[in-house]
Each structure stands twice: as C-alpha cells, then as structure tokens.
Write a protein that holds these residues in place. Sequence first.
Motif, PDB file in Angstrom:
ATOM      1  N   ILE B 116       0.812  -1.204   0.000  1.00  0.00           N
ATOM      2  CA  ILE B 116       0.000   0.000   0.000  1.00  0.00           C
ATOM      3  C   ILE B 116       0.853   1.264   0.000  1.00  0.00           C
ATOM      4  O   ILE B 116       0.408   2.323  -0.461  1.00  0.00           O
ATOM      5  N   GLN B 117       2.080   1.150   0.495  1.00  0.00           N
ATOM      6  CA  GLN B 117       2.962   2.313   0.462  1.00  0.00           C
ATOM      7  C   GLN B 117       3.271   2.677  -0.981  1.00  0.00           C
ATOM      8  O   GLN B 117       3.283   3.853  -1.352  1.00  0.00           O
ATOM      9  N   ARG B 118       3.522   1.665  -1.801  1.00  0.00           N
ATOM     10  CA  ARG B 118       3.788   1.933  -3.215  1.00  0.00           C
ATOM     11  C   ARG B 118       2.544   2.490  -3.895  1.00  0.00           C
ATOM     12  O   ARG B 118       2.626   3.358  -4.765  1.00  0.00           O
ATOM     13  N   GLU B 119       1.374   1.960  -3.468  1.00  0.00           N
ATOM     14  CA  GLU B 119       0.139   2.443  -4.094  1.00  0.00           C
ATOM     15  C   GLU B 119      -0.125   3.886  -3.737  1.00  0.00           C
ATOM     16  O   GLU B 119      -0.566   4.681  -4.570  1.00  0.00           O
ATOM     17  N   ASN B 120       0.133   4.242  -2.488  1.00  0.00           N
ATOM     18  CA  ASN B 120      -0.017   5.631  -2.077  1.00  0.00           C
ATOM     19  C   ASN B 120       0.901   6.531  -2.888  1.00  0.00           C
ATOM     20  O   ASN B 120       0.503   7.593  -3.349  1.00  0.00           O
ATOM     21  N   ALA B 121       2.145   6.095  -3.059  1.00  0.00           N
ATOM     22  CA  ALA B 121       3.104   6.887  -3.838  1.00  0.00           C
ATOM     23  C   ALA B 121       2.614   7.040  -5.276  1.00  0.00           C
ATOM     24  O   ALA B 121       2.729   8.113  -5.872  1.00  0.00           O
ATOM     25  N   TYR B 122       2.058   5.967  -5.816  1.00  0.00           N
ATOM     26  CA  TYR B 122       1.522   6.014  -7.182  1.00  0.00           C
ATOM     27  C   TYR B 122       0.412   7.052  -7.288  1.00  0.00           C
ATOM     28  O   TYR B 122       0.397   7.880  -8.192  1.00  0.00           O
ATOM     29  N   MET B 123      -0.538   6.978  -6.353  1.00  0.00           N
ATOM     30  CA  MET B 123      -1.672   7.901  -6.403  1.00  0.00           C
ATOM     31  C   MET B 123      -1.209   9.337  -6.248  1.00  0.00           C
ATOM     32  O   MET B 123      -1.847  10.255  -6.754  1.00  0.00           O
ATOM     33  N   LEU B 124      -0.120   9.556  -5.537  1.00  0.00           N
ATOM     34  CA  LEU B 124       0.359  10.927  -5.368  1.00  0.00           C
ATOM     35  C   LEU B 124       1.146  11.395  -6.571  1.00  0.00           C
ATOM     36  O   LEU B 124       1.509  12.562  -6.662  1.00  0.00           O
ATOM     37  N   GLY B 125       1.419  10.489  -7.506  1.00  0.00           N
ATOM     38  CA  GLY B 125       2.077  10.898  -8.740  1.00  0.00           C
ATOM     39  C   GLY B 125       3.580  10.680  -8.768  1.00  0.00           C
ATOM     40  O   GLY B 125       4.246  11.094  -9.705  1.00  0.00           O
ATOM     41  N   LEU B 126       4.146  10.016  -7.766  1.00  0.00           N
ATOM     42  CA  LEU B 126       5.591   9.788  -7.753  1.00  0.00           C
ATOM     43  C   LEU B 126       5.999   8.806  -8.838  1.00  0.00           C
ATOM     44  O   LEU B 126       5.281   7.871  -9.151  1.00  0.00           O
ATOM     45  N   SER B 127       7.180   9.043  -9.423  1.00  0.00           N
ATOM     46  CA  SER B 127       7.691   8.110 -10.420  1.00  0.00           C
ATOM     47  C   SER B 127       8.227   6.875  -9.707  1.00  0.00           C
ATOM     48  O   SER B 127       8.392   6.875  -8.496  1.00  0.00           O
TER      49      SER B 127
END
Lengths: 273, 218, 224
Positions: B116-127
Amino acid sequence: MSEPMLTVDNLLKHYAGAERNVFDGISFDVPKGKVLVIIGPSGSGKSTLLRCVAGLEPIQGGTIALNGQVIDRGEPGNEKSGRAKRSSQLRTKIGMVFQSYDLFPNRTVLGNITMAPVMVQKRPKPDVEREAMELLKRVGLADRAQAKPHELSGGQRQRVAICRALIEHPELMLMDEVTAALDPEMVHEVLDVVLELADAGQTMLIVTHEMQFARAIADKIIMIDSGGIVETSDDPEAFFAHPTTQRAQEFLRTFEFSRHRRTEKDGAGAQTA
Amino acid sequence: MLDWAFVSRYAPFFVTGAEMTLFISVFGIALAILTGLVCAAIETARIPVLRQIVRVYIEVSRNTPLLVQLYFLYFGLPKLGFVWSAEMCAIIGLGFLGGSYMSEAMRAGLEAVPQIQRENAYMLGLSSRQTMLHVVIPQAISTSIPGVVANVIFLIKESSVVSAIALADVMYMAKDLIGMYYTTYEALFLLIVTYLIILLPISIIGTWLERRFDYAKR
Amino acid sequence: MQSANILLQPGVMPRLLQGLWVTIWLAAVSVALSVPVGLVTGWLMTLRNPVIRVIMRIYLDFIRIMPQLALLFIAFYGLARAWDWNLDATGACVFVFVLWGGAELGDLVRGALESIPAIQYESSYMLGLSNWQTFTHVILPQAVRRLLPASVNLATRIVKTTSLATLLGVVEVIKVGQQIIDAHRFDYPAGTLWVYGVIFAMYFVVCWPLSMAARYLEKRWANE
C-alpha cells in the motif's frame, strides 16, 4: 446540469483464471462538484471498482474518462499488467484515501503532506508548507505537524492522509472505506472532514458501508452487487427510505436490528427440552 | 588463583589480537554488506540470469562452514595460481559467507514494505524511481537493521576461525599462550574478557537500534 | 586436471566418507542431546523465579555471545582440567555443542511459547480444559509449528559448527582430508584443491536438504 467529472463507460474487469467477471460492463458518471456514494455487500467489487478508476488495477473492457478526456481504455488479456501507465500529472488529478491509514513512517506529518507537491508538482517548498499547515488546521491537527505517524491514532493518521491527497488539488477524490479499519470513536472525526470537503464542492467517489454517513453526504447513490449496478438513485433520501429493487431492500435491512420478544400470546408452556 | 602478573604482562598480546580480529571483521563485514546490497537488489529487481546465480551463491555459502571455505581459499586456490595473503583470504571468506546472510536480511526488509505504500506513492504521482528512493528504501532500511546487526555480531564471532590459517587474532593468541606457557586459566581468562569487550557493546548497540527503529513496524 | 585423480586413489573416498560419518555422528548426537537441554532451558526461562531467571540469562547470554571456537577451547583446555574430567577432544566438542545448541533451542522454545497469544490459554480455560489438556492439545501443536523450522535451521548450524572440531584434533572429515593431502603431497601436489572441494560439496550435500526442509516447513505452516 453540471458536466460529469468522471465517466465510466461499459467497464469490464476480469481476474486471470477466475470464472466470472468482476464487472460485466458497468457504466455511471460522477457530476462535477457532486458526491457519488457506492454501497453494496462484501465481495461485490466496490473497492475493485474504485481501484480501477484509480489506475491501480487494469481493465479489460470499456473506458474511463476524466473531465471529458479518456484516461483508460480496457484491453482484453492484460490481467497481469499491474498498475496503469498514467503520467505523474494525471495521477495528481485523482486523489485517493485508502482504508489502511498508512502514512510514510519515516517522515513527519508535515513531511508526508509536502513530499508530493514539492517532488512531483514542483511547487516551491515554503508555499507548500504554508498550505499544508492550513490544511492541518482545517482538520484540527496543526499542533501535530512535527509528529511522526506512529505517534498518532488511526483517526488522526487518516485525517493526515486526506490532507496529503488534498494538497495536490485533485479534480476527483476517491475514498475507499476510509473508516472501516478505525475504532468506532474515531470514525466521526474522519467523516466530519469528508463532509466538509463535500460542502466545499470537491467532486468525490466514495465507497462506504456507514449508511448514516452515506445518507448525509451523497448527491447520488449506486448500489452494486455481483458485478452489476442493482440500483441508482439521484435522490438518496428517497433511496434509503424506500429502495425500489428487492435486492436493495434486503441489503439495507441487514443494517437494521429488531428483537423478537416472546409474549404470553406466543404459546404457554413452550419450554424446550 | 590466577597469576595476575602473567595476565597483565600478556594482555597487550590480546590487544594486538583484538586489532587483528577487528581489522578482519570490519573489512569482511563491509564486503558482506556490499555483496548483500548487490544481491538483494538483483533478487528484488528480478534480473533473469543473475538472479539464479545469486540464489545458487546464497545456498552454497549458507550450507558450508567458514573453515572449509577458508581452507579452500588459502590452501586450495594457490594451486590454481591465486595466491593471496592470509588476511585477504580471511576478508574474502567472511565477505563471501556474510554476503548471503546480509542479502537475506536486506531482501526481507524490502519485501516487508507493504504494497500500500507503493500504491499511495503512485496515487500521489511519484515516479518509480522516486517511490524506490523516498518511500521504499527508507522503510526497508529501518526494517532490516535488526537482521543486519545480528549478522554483524555473527560475523565477528565467525572471525575467530581465521586463527586456523595462522592469523594472529584473539583466538590465535590464546592458543599460542596455552601452547607456550601452559598458563591455561590466564590465557582463557584473557580470551573471554577480550571477546566480551568487543562483543558486548555491539550487542547492546544492536538492541538499542532495534528498539529505535521498531516504529516502522506498527 | 591430472590432480583430480587423487580422489580415485585407493582408500581416499572411503576415508573421506568415514570422516563425513564422524561429522554426521557428532552433529546428530549433539542435536539429540540438545533437545532435552533445550526444552528444560526453555521451560526454566518461563518460570517466574527471579533467581533462576538471572542465572539462566547469564548462562544463555554468555554461551551465545562467545564464539563457538572460544567455547571449545574453554571446555577442552579449561573446564576439563579444572574439574578433573578425562574429556577427550570429541567429548569436549559434544559437551560444548550440546550446551550451545541447548541454549539456542531454549531461546527458540521460549520464543515459541511466548508467541502464543494469551487468548489461547484463556479460551481453553473458559471451555473447561485442564492445564495438561490445554498444554498438549492447544499449546503444544502451535508451539511445535513455530519451533520446527527454526530448529531444523539450528541443526544445520550445528553440522557446520562441527567443522571446528578439526581444530581440536578430532578426526572428522576435514582432518581426514588434510591427512590425505599430506600423504599425497608429492604425487598429487594440486590435490589440495580437489580434496577441499569434495569436502565442501559433502557439507553442502548434508546441510542443503536440511535448509530446504526448514524452508518448506516454514512455508507450509506460515498461514496458520
């Protein structure tokens, strides 16, 4: 009538190796500035639907459009392809708050909120920090800006998660059962924030099983079961008072309790052995 | 009971021995950490051929004793033309053995970061790169610290084996003294004290580090 | 390479295998004796008597913090003399391995028992089970599942540690190898490489199945 912010058209979703589709061609839209609430029994696929809109799951058919522009097109056979290849910019237009209130544990509350706007949207740090503090003030956590996530309660972390998503000024906010993992006494503090967002005009797509909350916040309501829409309503009050379809009626009844007390009229001496 | 005069006269030898132990350990551990990082990265990134090689390496080094590895390096390889000093063999041996243990600890740390940490980063737009650098790796480091520290202690203990290839570490000094002067108790006393001085502080630091970084795991 | 033929010399492989047998025997005996020692240690650690806890704590911490080779020296050169035992090298090795293995196992037992949530004891109590029934039917099965993979891992470590017995003079596989190398120093100068290579492979063949077994058990019981 306002322009739809989100349009989902004929969405088809399938898990590799599964017998049935999760969705068989589902369509709905979320008008700009309005709140669409999705309810339904466990396993009906409501979270999956949200994750498809978010781009976290691949879709095999249909389209998803944001503000008139198609952002995702279903492709049969792509079940294993993982997250959608959306640009950073597009991803900042959709904000998501998850059920698990995980923040980035190695950063402070303020750091959590300011990280993406600075790194992705390239906004200047002082401006971002100022806005972050305003957001924290709105949710009542301004004094915890320097705290680390593990020092906060679940409800507090969830409010920070909302700020973290909001600061990117998303056009659409997705909320996936954001209070399901919280202790009951913290549910209200989080839902109050979401209600305030709705009043401020944020377009939202919310999945929840808190019926009172759904009733209060929804401009439009959709009930999902077995991969399809059971009932749609533009008048949530009417829906909750008198659902039209039988499945909706049965579903809503599962949230009510009544006690059958035995009275004398029920038969005297009915003691079981 | 103990000949304290003897103890104080020969204590300096044990200091020299401790220096050798620490010298071999520090470089061996550094090599192990480096190897571990590379292997963990290869396994997590799932690079096709290298991944299998790493797996074989880990299985082989974890299922054979350090002593045999050292003998092979020190006595065996010269026959193929690779003549290395005893120090070199010791460092390579420790690094070879330690690398697999470090790799496992680091890989566990990486895998423990919730999806979920990666998913959160994805949703925030991080590469992907930003996600790895700013979200995944910091958390992985916190989680793998206890394992890494445990491995450090383990490797320092294993270094006692290098006395077998005639390196003058603590163990060698003890053996020497017992052999030369038959002052068994004094030698053993110095042996125990020296190792306790080296290992106890590290063990305590390890426990402290473990507690400090435990917040990463809710 | 011509030197590989050292392995084909009469008596070489049989002797190496014999040495391997000594290694395995040494490890097996140590593992077997570690079990009762470990169980008793683990049980002692869960007692509430503060004196016992302190003594056990010191004993365990010492044994686990000292390098095994140092412990072997202490036992062989020190304790045997001090307590007037007629302990040969093999005996000293078994003694140390059992104490060390028992200490590690005791810690595993303690960890396994402590990791069983109190609620298991409490539900059994509410259901009316006696202490003994609770222990054998509820606690023990769960403890074994948490214990077994790590214990098999410990067995692997004990096998590897027996290599240190060479340094005390015990004639196990490494010592045999060195004798062979020495005996053939002139006719097979590069024999060193091959003999140590075989010994390397032998340890791997013994340890690897154990490691795999431990991993298999762990995966199989991970979802319980």
